[in-house]
Motif scaffolding. Structure first.
Motif, PDB file in Angstrom:
ATOM      1  N   LYS A   1      11.453   7.514   2.501  1.00 18.89           N
ATOM      2  CA  LYS A   1      11.757   8.560   3.494  1.00 18.89           C
ATOM      3  C   LYS A   1      10.765   8.525   4.652  1.00 18.89           C
ATOM      4  N   ILE A   2      10.550   7.308   5.133  1.00 19.25           N
ATOM      5  CA  ILE A   2       9.671   7.077   6.278  1.00 19.25           C
ATOM      6  C   ILE A   2      10.474   6.289   7.306  1.00 19.25           C
ATOM      7  N   PRO A   3      10.523   6.745   8.532  1.00 21.83           N
ATOM      8  CA  PRO A   3      11.284   6.013   9.546  1.00 21.83           C
ATOM      9  C   PRO A   3      10.782   4.565   9.700  1.00 21.83           C
ATOM     10  N   GLN A   4      11.703   3.679   9.961  1.00 22.68           N
ATOM     11  CA  GLN A   4      11.339   2.271  10.178  1.00 22.68           C
ATOM     12  C   GLN A   4      10.300   2.143  11.280  1.00 22.68           C
TER      13      GLN A   4
ATOM     14  N   LYS B   1      -0.644   9.652   7.060  1.00 19.97           N
ATOM     15  CA  LYS B   1       0.723   9.893   7.535  1.00 19.97           C
ATOM     16  C   LYS B   1       1.545  10.606   6.463  1.00 19.97           C
ATOM     17  N   ILE B   2       1.369  10.188   5.197  1.00 24.93           N
ATOM     18  CA  ILE B   2       2.076  10.842   4.095  1.00 24.93           C
ATOM     19  C   ILE B   2       1.652  12.301   4.011  1.00 24.93           C
TER      20      ILE B   2
ATOM     21  N   LEU C   1       0.820  -1.208   0.000  1.00 22.27           N
ATOM     22  CA  LEU C   1       0.000   0.000   0.000  1.00 22.27           C
ATOM     23  C   LEU C   1       0.856   1.261   0.000  1.00 22.27           C
ATOM     24  N   LEU C   2       2.004   1.195   0.636  1.00 19.79           N
ATOM     25  CA  LEU C   2       2.931   2.330   0.622  1.00 19.79           C
ATOM     26  C   LEU C   2       3.397   2.606  -0.806  1.00 19.79           C
ATOM     27  N   ARG C   3       3.714   1.552  -1.541  1.00 21.73           N
ATOM     28  CA  ARG C   3       4.130   1.701  -2.946  1.00 21.73           C
ATOM     29  C   ARG C   3       2.997   2.298  -3.775  1.00 21.73           C
TER      30      ARG C   3
END
Length: 107
Positions: A61-64, A91-92, A15-17
């Motif tokens: 560019k999102i913290p683990q 969050k984005i 989903l992030l992709r």
């Protein structure tokens, strides 16, 4: 990562992709993995390693810890795919200081 849980991290990464409008081919190139490897990750056929998580973190560019938060939240609340996507998108939006008003409507 906990192997006993459903592969929520696989869903989160897919989903992030999608939320960032990146194709599997583009992501594979950025991560230095094959497209089939990315496909297997997203479909849950492969386990997400810590090394891969670091690479996703760097590319997007999102913290683990944020990615782990998405996974934990999805797992704890047994979220549906759409709900995970809304969480990621919100969050984005907040990280890019965009004005995004998103509401969840029950169907």
């Amino acid at each position: 990562m906990n192997n006993n849980d459903k592969n929520y991290m696989n869903d989160v990464l897919k989903l992030l992709r999608i939320a960032n409008d990146i194709t599997m081919d583009e992501l594979a190139l950025k991560l230095n993995y094959s497209k089939s490897y990315i496909s297997n990750i997203e479909s849950g056929k492969r386990r997400v390693t810590d090394e891969l998580l670091k690479k996703y973190s760097k590319v997007f560019k999102i913290p683990q810890k944020t990615l782990l938060f998405f996974e934990k939240t999805a797992n704890t609340n047994k979220l549906k795919t759409q709900e995970i996507l809304i969480l990621i998108l919100s969050k984005i939006c907040s990280s890019k200081k965009l004005n995004c008003n998103v509401e969840i409507n029950e169907i």
